[in-house]
Scaffold this active site. Structure first.
Site, PDB file in Angstrom:
ATOM      1  N   GLY A  65      -8.436  72.186  77.935  1.00  0.00           N
ATOM      2  CA  GLY A  65      -7.181  71.527  78.013  1.00  0.00           C
ATOM      3  C   GLY A  65      -6.176  71.023  76.826  1.00  0.00           C
ATOM      4  O   GLY A  65      -5.967  71.008  77.162  1.00  0.00           O
ATOM      5  N   THR A  66      -6.149  71.965  75.907  1.00  0.00           N
ATOM      6  CA  THR A  66      -5.590  72.183  74.780  1.00  0.00           C
ATOM      7  C   THR A  66      -4.186  72.518  74.885  1.00  0.00           C
ATOM      8  O   THR A  66      -3.859  73.517  75.680  1.00  0.00           O
ATOM      9  CB  THR A  66      -6.110  73.031  73.375  1.00  0.00           C
ATOM     10  OG1 THR A  66      -7.157  72.007  73.288  1.00  0.00           O
ATOM     11  CG2 THR A  66      -4.856  72.870  72.231  1.00  0.00           C
ATOM     12  N   HIS A  86       4.882  61.067  76.130  1.00  0.00           N
ATOM     13  CA  HIS A  86       3.307  61.187  75.984  1.00  0.00           C
ATOM     14  C   HIS A  86       3.133  60.536  73.852  1.00  0.00           C
ATOM     15  O   HIS A  86       4.194  60.157  73.201  1.00  0.00           O
ATOM     16  CB  HIS A  86       2.535  62.729  75.094  1.00  0.00           C
ATOM     17  CG  HIS A  86       2.289  63.359  76.316  1.00  0.00           C
ATOM     18  ND1 HIS A  86       3.453  64.112  76.925  1.00  0.00           N
ATOM     19  CD2 HIS A  86       1.390  63.763  77.229  1.00  0.00           C
ATOM     20  CE1 HIS A  86       2.910  65.019  78.157  1.00  0.00           C
ATOM     21  NE2 HIS A  86       1.490  64.757  78.177  1.00  0.00           N
ATOM     22  N   HIS A  87       2.112  59.972  73.952  1.00  0.00           N
ATOM     23  CA  HIS A  87       1.995  59.550  72.799  1.00  0.00           C
ATOM     24  C   HIS A  87       2.365  59.881  71.582  1.00  0.00           C
ATOM     25  O   HIS A  87       2.665  60.747  71.273  1.00  0.00           O
ATOM     26  CB  HIS A  87       0.257  59.229  72.312  1.00  0.00           C
ATOM     27  CG  HIS A  87      -0.376  60.452  72.438  1.00  0.00           C
ATOM     28  ND1 HIS A  87      -0.622  61.411  71.246  1.00  0.00           N
ATOM     29  CD2 HIS A  87      -0.914  61.093  73.626  1.00  0.00           C
ATOM     30  CE1 HIS A  87      -0.958  62.604  71.691  1.00  0.00           C
ATOM     31  NE2 HIS A  87      -1.688  62.237  73.257  1.00  0.00           N
ATOM     32  N   ARG A 128     -14.684  63.955  67.051  1.00  0.00           N
ATOM     33  CA  ARG A 128     -14.459  62.790  67.343  1.00  0.00           C
ATOM     34  C   ARG A 128     -12.697  62.505  67.612  1.00  0.00           C
ATOM     35  O   ARG A 128     -12.107  61.538  67.238  1.00  0.00           O
ATOM     36  CB  ARG A 128     -14.006  62.605  65.755  1.00  0.00           C
ATOM     37  CG  ARG A 128     -15.201  62.400  64.924  1.00  0.00           C
ATOM     38  CD  ARG A 128     -15.230  62.843  63.245  1.00  0.00           C
ATOM     39  NE  ARG A 128     -15.118  63.865  63.156  1.00  0.00           N
ATOM     40  CZ  ARG A 128     -13.701  64.687  62.542  1.00  0.00           C
ATOM     41  NH1 ARG A 128     -13.156  62.887  62.619  1.00  0.00           N
ATOM     42  NH2 ARG A 128     -12.797  65.379  61.731  1.00  0.00           N
ATOM     43  N   LYS A 139       0.865  63.799  69.659  1.00  0.00           N
ATOM     44  CA  LYS A 139       1.169  64.735  70.503  1.00  0.00           C
ATOM     45  C   LYS A 139       1.921  65.870  69.397  1.00  0.00           C
ATOM     46  O   LYS A 139       2.717  65.692  69.069  1.00  0.00           O
ATOM     47  CB  LYS A 139       1.870  64.714  71.639  1.00  0.00           C
ATOM     48  CG  LYS A 139       1.659  65.761  72.074  1.00  0.00           C
ATOM     49  CD  LYS A 139       1.725  65.293  74.161  1.00  0.00           C
ATOM     50  CE  LYS A 139       2.201  66.579  74.860  1.00  0.00           C
ATOM     51  NZ  LYS A 139       0.393  67.477  74.578  1.00  0.00           N
ATOM     52  N   GLU A 181     -20.066  72.877  61.549  1.00  0.00           N
ATOM     53  CA  GLU A 181     -18.362  73.422  61.192  1.00  0.00           C
ATOM     54  C   GLU A 181     -18.000  74.855  61.860  1.00  0.00           C
ATOM     55  O   GLU A 181     -16.876  74.998  61.725  1.00  0.00           O
ATOM     56  CB  GLU A 181     -18.322  73.189  59.777  1.00  0.00           C
ATOM     57  CG  GLU A 181     -18.626  71.257  59.745  1.00  0.00           C
ATOM     58  CD  GLU A 181     -17.869  71.403  58.118  1.00  0.00           C
ATOM     59  OE1 GLU A 181     -17.354  72.680  57.683  1.00  0.00           O
ATOM     60  OE2 GLU A 181     -18.312  70.804  57.726  1.00  0.00           O
ATOM     61  N   GLY A 204       2.334  70.950  78.191  1.00  0.00           N
ATOM     62  CA  GLY A 204       1.997  71.768  78.576  1.00  0.00           C
ATOM     63  C   GLY A 204       2.140  71.468  80.273  1.00  0.00           C
ATOM     64  O   GLY A 204       2.985  72.358  80.857  1.00  0.00           O
TER      65      GLY A 204
END
Length: 265
Positions: free
Chosen positions: A98-99, A154-155, A11, A158, A58, A164
């Protein structure tokens, strides 16, 4: 044979983009998602994903135990992403992560686990190919113009600062630049933090605003000249080619690789 993929955080803005990319790629099969709110449902039950009959779990461990998967994609948040990646490696599923915001200790722990299990893992602070080229160009430039500062934007959702990508850029710059203190030796901050953070003398400045996605400038200064190397991601589709490449590459690895530049040919 298709590569079976699990995605965490469907999501989220990055996760939903990854779902679309995997669903549209003939060589990939999306076999499950991990979501903290919708266990027992299918993706088709969520508004953005009509027609995707993919189970949602979950509990990540239950997912890894139950589903036959080759690759796990995590584009969530640092604490959750770290635990997810550890579990995936324990179940010999190849993580593509990509975290951003992992500490050096966390990366080292994942590296040890990857080697112990002989299971490849790719962690990339930035999956945009243009951003990786920006970092490589900055590394080259720093050899000749060692006075450098980084501005990353960044937005405002974040969680980590600096990004990173900025940290990775500073680390790459250190490979060609001798550590030096920049600015006037008697410089004094009137407001704490005005000069940003520092990594071995390289100042990093973080901007967080709505309307931004992911942007970085590396500014170099020398006598009578400046050089700016800049990259902008205007939407999250810019990251998907790097994710796609990483999914293919990680299948042939038996250790952790940090940084997309290390798999580019």
């Amino acid at each position: 044979m298709p590569i079976n993929i699990i995605i965490a955080g469907p999501r989220g803005k990055m996760g939903s983009e990854a779902v679309q990319m995997v669903s549209n790629e003939e060589s990939f099969t999306l076999v499950a998602c991990i979501d903290r709110k919708n266990g027992g449902k299918a993706l088709k039950d969520l508004e953005p994903f009509p027609g995707l009959d993919v189970p949602i779990f979950e509990d990540p461990e239950q997912c890894f135990q139950t589903v036959d998967a080759d690759v796990f994609i995590d584009l969530t948040v640092p604490d959750v992403g770290f635990e997810h990646t550890k579990l995936a490696l324990l179940y010999d599923i190849h993580p593509v992560v990509g975290t951003s915001g992992f500490s050096s200790e966390q990366v080292a722990a994942l590296e040890d686990l990857s080697v112990t299990h002989g299971t490849g893992c790719i962690i990339a602070p930035n999956f945009a190919v243009g951003a990786v080229l920006m970092m490589q160009f900055a590394k080259t430039a720093a050899k000749y113009l060692p006075d450098v500062e980084i501005i990353e934007k960044h937005h405002d959702q974040k969680l980590d600062a600096p990004s990173g990508t900025a940290v990775k850029t500073a680390n790459m710059i250190q490979e060609t630049r001798e550590n030096k203190q920049q600015g006037h030796p008697d410089e004094k901050e009137i407001l704490d933090g005005a000069r940003g953070a520092q990594i071995e003398g390289v100042h990093i400045h973080s901007v967080r605003l709505p309307g931004l996605v992911a942007h970085q400038e590396v500014l170099f200064g020398g006598p009578g000249q400046t050089l700016t190397i800049k990259h902008d991601s205007y939407n999250r589709a810019s990251f998907m080619e790097g994710v796609k490449l990483s999914v293919h590459k990680v299948m042939g690895l038996n250790k952790l690789v940090y940084g997309l530049e290390n798999i580019l040919e």
